[in-house]
Design a protein around this motif. Structure first.
Motif, PDB file in Angstrom:
ATOM      1  N   ALA A   1      27.345  16.086  45.975  1.00 18.10           N
ATOM      2  CA  ALA A   1      26.446  15.396  46.899  1.00 18.10           C
ATOM      3  C   ALA A   1      25.788  16.373  47.871  1.00 18.10           C
ATOM      4  O   ALA A   1      24.593  16.254  48.169  1.00 18.10           O
ATOM      5  N   GLN A   2      26.560  17.352  48.349  1.00 13.89           N
ATOM      6  CA  GLN A   2      25.982  18.364  49.241  1.00 13.89           C
ATOM      7  C   GLN A   2      24.934  19.196  48.506  1.00 13.89           C
ATOM      8  O   GLN A   2      23.891  19.535  49.077  1.00 13.89           O
ATOM      9  N   ASN A   3      25.205  19.531  47.263  1.00 16.63           N
ATOM     10  CA  ASN A   3      24.233  20.299  46.483  1.00 16.63           C
ATOM     11  C   ASN A   3      22.943  19.512  46.296  1.00 16.63           C
ATOM     12  O   ASN A   3      21.849  20.063  46.443  1.00 16.63           O
ATOM     13  N   ILE A   4      23.057  18.224  45.981  1.00 20.81           N
ATOM     14  CA  ILE A   4      21.864  17.401  45.776  1.00 20.81           C
ATOM     15  C   ILE A   4      21.102  17.244  47.093  1.00 20.81           C
ATOM     16  O   ILE A   4      19.871  17.312  47.121  1.00 20.81           O
ATOM     17  N   ALA A   5      21.828  17.066  48.188  1.00 24.16           N
ATOM     18  CA  ALA A   5      21.174  16.904  49.482  1.00 24.16           C
ATOM     19  C   ALA A   5      20.423  18.168  49.900  1.00 24.16           C
ATOM     20  O   ALA A   5      19.422  18.093  50.613  1.00 24.16           O
ATOM     21  N   ASN A   6      20.884  19.324  49.449  1.00 27.84           N
ATOM     22  CA  ASN A   6      20.253  20.593  49.810  1.00 27.84           C
ATOM     23  C   ASN A   6      19.408  21.163  48.679  1.00 27.84           C
ATOM     24  O   ASN A   6      19.163  22.374  48.639  1.00 27.84           O
TER      25      ASN A   6
ATOM     26  N   ASP B   1      16.327  21.100  48.193  1.00 26.61           N
ATOM     27  CA  ASP B   1      15.064  21.692  48.648  1.00 26.61           C
ATOM     28  C   ASP B   1      15.244  22.673  49.795  1.00 26.61           C
ATOM     29  O   ASP B   1      14.264  23.126  50.381  1.00 26.61           O
ATOM     30  N   THR B   2      16.481  22.996  50.150  1.00 29.71           N
ATOM     31  CA  THR B   2      16.741  23.922  51.247  1.00 29.71           C
ATOM     32  C   THR B   2      16.585  25.359  50.749  1.00 29.71           C
ATOM     33  O   THR B   2      17.293  25.777  49.832  1.00 29.71           O
ATOM     34  N   PRO B   3      15.678  26.125  51.351  1.00 30.47           N
ATOM     35  CA  PRO B   3      15.494  27.519  50.914  1.00 30.47           C
ATOM     36  C   PRO B   3      16.762  28.343  51.128  1.00 30.47           C
ATOM     37  O   PRO B   3      17.427  28.241  52.155  1.00 30.47           O
ATOM     38  N   GLY B   4      17.131  29.113  50.128  1.00 29.16           N
ATOM     39  CA  GLY B   4      18.274  30.003  50.218  1.00 29.16           C
ATOM     40  C   GLY B   4      19.627  29.346  50.015  1.00 29.16           C
ATOM     41  O   GLY B   4      20.650  30.012  50.104  1.00 29.16           O
ATOM     42  N   TYR B   5      19.664  28.056  49.718  1.00 27.49           N
ATOM     43  CA  TYR B   5      20.945  27.364  49.532  1.00 27.49           C
ATOM     44  C   TYR B   5      21.539  27.718  48.176  1.00 27.49           C
ATOM     45  O   TYR B   5      20.867  27.662  47.148  1.00 27.49           O
ATOM     46  N   ALA B   6      22.810  28.087  48.164  1.00 22.77           N
ATOM     47  CA  ALA B   6      23.519  28.396  46.913  1.00 22.77           C
ATOM     48  C   ALA B   6      24.377  27.196  46.526  1.00 22.77           C
ATOM     49  O   ALA B   6      25.155  26.690  47.341  1.00 22.77           O
ATOM     50  N   ALA B   7      24.221  26.737  45.298  1.00 23.64           N
ATOM     51  CA  ALA B   7      25.001  25.592  44.815  1.00 23.64           C
ATOM     52  C   ALA B   7      26.482  25.931  44.849  1.00 23.64           C
ATOM     53  O   ALA B   7      26.891  27.050  44.561  1.00 23.64           O
ATOM     54  N   ARG B   8      27.297  24.932  45.195  1.00 22.68           N
ATOM     55  CA  ARG B   8      28.746  25.118  45.282  1.00 22.68           C
ATOM     56  C   ARG B   8      29.451  24.147  44.353  1.00 22.68           C
ATOM     57  O   ARG B   8      28.922  23.092  44.034  1.00 22.68           O
ATOM     58  N   ASP B   9      30.654  24.523  43.965  1.00 22.82           N
ATOM     59  CA  ASP B   9      31.472  23.647  43.125  1.00 22.82           C
ATOM     60  C   ASP B   9      32.930  24.032  43.321  1.00 22.82           C
ATOM     61  O   ASP B   9      33.233  25.089  43.864  1.00 22.82           O
TER      62      ASP B   9
ATOM     63  N   ALA C   1      26.643  29.099  41.419  1.00 27.43           N
ATOM     64  CA  ALA C   1      25.324  29.347  40.850  1.00 27.43           C
ATOM     65  C   ALA C   1      25.239  30.710  40.183  1.00 27.43           C
ATOM     66  O   ALA C   1      25.873  31.662  40.602  1.00 27.43           O
ATOM     67  N   ASP C   2      24.438  30.754  39.156  1.00 23.86           N
ATOM     68  CA  ASP C   2      24.102  32.011  38.506  1.00 23.86           C
ATOM     69  C   ASP C   2      23.024  32.674  39.355  1.00 23.86           C
ATOM     70  O   ASP C   2      21.987  32.069  39.627  1.00 23.86           O
ATOM     71  N   PRO C   3      23.229  33.901  39.809  1.00 22.32           N
ATOM     72  CA  PRO C   3      22.235  34.527  40.685  1.00 22.32           C
ATOM     73  C   PRO C   3      20.863  34.691  40.032  1.00 22.32           C
ATOM     74  O   PRO C   3      19.862  34.807  40.716  1.00 22.32           O
ATOM     75  N   ASN C   4      20.812  34.672  38.708  1.00 15.99           N
ATOM     76  CA  ASN C   4      19.527  34.795  38.015  1.00 15.99           C
ATOM     77  C   ASN C   4      18.805  33.458  37.882  1.00 15.99           C
ATOM     78  O   ASN C   4      17.667  33.422  37.448  1.00 15.99           O
ATOM     79  N   ALA C   5      19.484  32.351  38.214  1.00 18.51           N
ATOM     80  CA  ALA C   5      18.901  31.025  38.037  1.00 18.51           C
ATOM     81  C   ALA C   5      18.467  30.422  39.367  1.00 18.51           C
ATOM     82  O   ALA C   5      18.649  29.247  39.609  1.00 18.51           O
ATOM     83  N   THR C   6      17.892  31.219  40.220  1.00 15.68           N
ATOM     84  CA  THR C   6      17.428  30.701  41.504  1.00 15.68           C
ATOM     85  C   THR C   6      15.936  30.458  41.448  1.00 15.68           C
ATOM     86  O   THR C   6      15.199  31.075  40.684  1.00 15.68           O
ATOM     87  N   SER C   7      15.475  29.539  42.299  1.00 15.97           N
ATOM     88  CA  SER C   7      14.049  29.268  42.399  1.00 15.97           C
ATOM     89  C   SER C   7      13.403  30.348  43.270  1.00 15.97           C
ATOM     90  O   SER C   7      14.105  31.148  43.889  1.00 15.97           O
ATOM     91  N   PRO C   8      12.099  30.370  43.348  1.00  9.38           N
ATOM     92  CA  PRO C   8      11.438  31.405  44.162  1.00  9.38           C
ATOM     93  C   PRO C   8      11.856  31.408  45.642  1.00  9.38           C
ATOM     94  O   PRO C   8      11.811  32.449  46.282  1.00  9.38           O
ATOM     95  N   ASP C   9      12.279  30.261  46.165  1.00  7.19           N
ATOM     96  CA  ASP C   9      12.706  30.229  47.567  1.00  7.19           C
ATOM     97  C   ASP C   9      14.188  30.557  47.738  1.00  7.19           C
ATOM     98  O   ASP C   9      14.738  30.438  48.819  1.00  7.19           O
ATOM     99  N   GLY C  10      14.891  30.953  46.662  1.00 10.03           N
ATOM    100  CA  GLY C  10      16.292  31.353  46.745  1.00 10.03           C
ATOM    101  C   GLY C  10      17.283  30.226  46.548  1.00 10.03           C
ATOM    102  O   GLY C  10      18.486  30.442  46.609  1.00 10.03           O
ATOM    103  N   ASN C  11      16.822  29.022  46.287  1.00  6.18           N
ATOM    104  CA  ASN C  11      17.705  27.877  46.077  1.00  6.18           C
ATOM    105  C   ASN C  11      18.210  27.893  44.641  1.00  6.18           C
ATOM    106  O   ASN C  11      17.444  28.101  43.708  1.00  6.18           O
TER     107      ASN C  11
END
Length: 128
Positions: free
Chosen positions: A26-31, A33-41, A79-89
């Motif tokens: 839920a935290q990952n989905i809520a964030n 669109d947050t720039p620089g947010y790294a997905a957690r699990d 998260a895989d560091p290579n699978a980030t969007s241009p804003d770092g998310n």
């Protein structure tokens, strides 16, 4: 007396793990669109149970070989560091939806184990 049964403790730990993992999803989905947010699990419940064994033996009581029936709820960056969007998310909504379904299945399994155990206990007491 019955709260000390290992199967009930395991079902409770599995449900607690599912709850904590659902919170991470839920935290990952809520964030998303947050720039620089790294997905957690969280690590899988299976890997947490595997780490409780020592030399092929599993600790079944609190006094055994340093046993601990607590569930770790510390998040790991998943998260895989290579699978980030241009804003770092690094949140992928598709992956989070799949994780959410896995968590629901895990929670349903924990409830089924708990219900089945209670049915066995009731039957053994003659209260079916």
């Amino acid at each position: 007396m019955f709260e000390k049964l290992e199967i009930l403790q395991m079902a409770s730990a599995m449900a607690t793990h599912a709850s904590a993992r659902q919170n991470a999803v839920a935290q990952n989905i809520a964030n998303a669109d947050t720039p620089g947010y790294a997905a957690r699990d969280l690590p899988s419940f299976d890997s947490l149970c595997q780490s409780e064994s020592v030399d092929g033996m599993r600790a079944t009581r609190a006094g055994h070989i340093g046993a601990d029936h607590t569930v770790s709820t510390s998040y790991e960056v998943a998260a895989d560091p290579n699978a980030t969007s241009p804003d770092g998310n690094s949140v992928s909504l598709e992956d989070e939806m799949v994780k959410s379904v896995e968590v629901k299945r895990q929670h349903d399994l924990a409830l089924a184990i708990y219900r089945s155990s209670l049915t066995v206990l009731r039957t053994s007491l003659g209260r079916s």
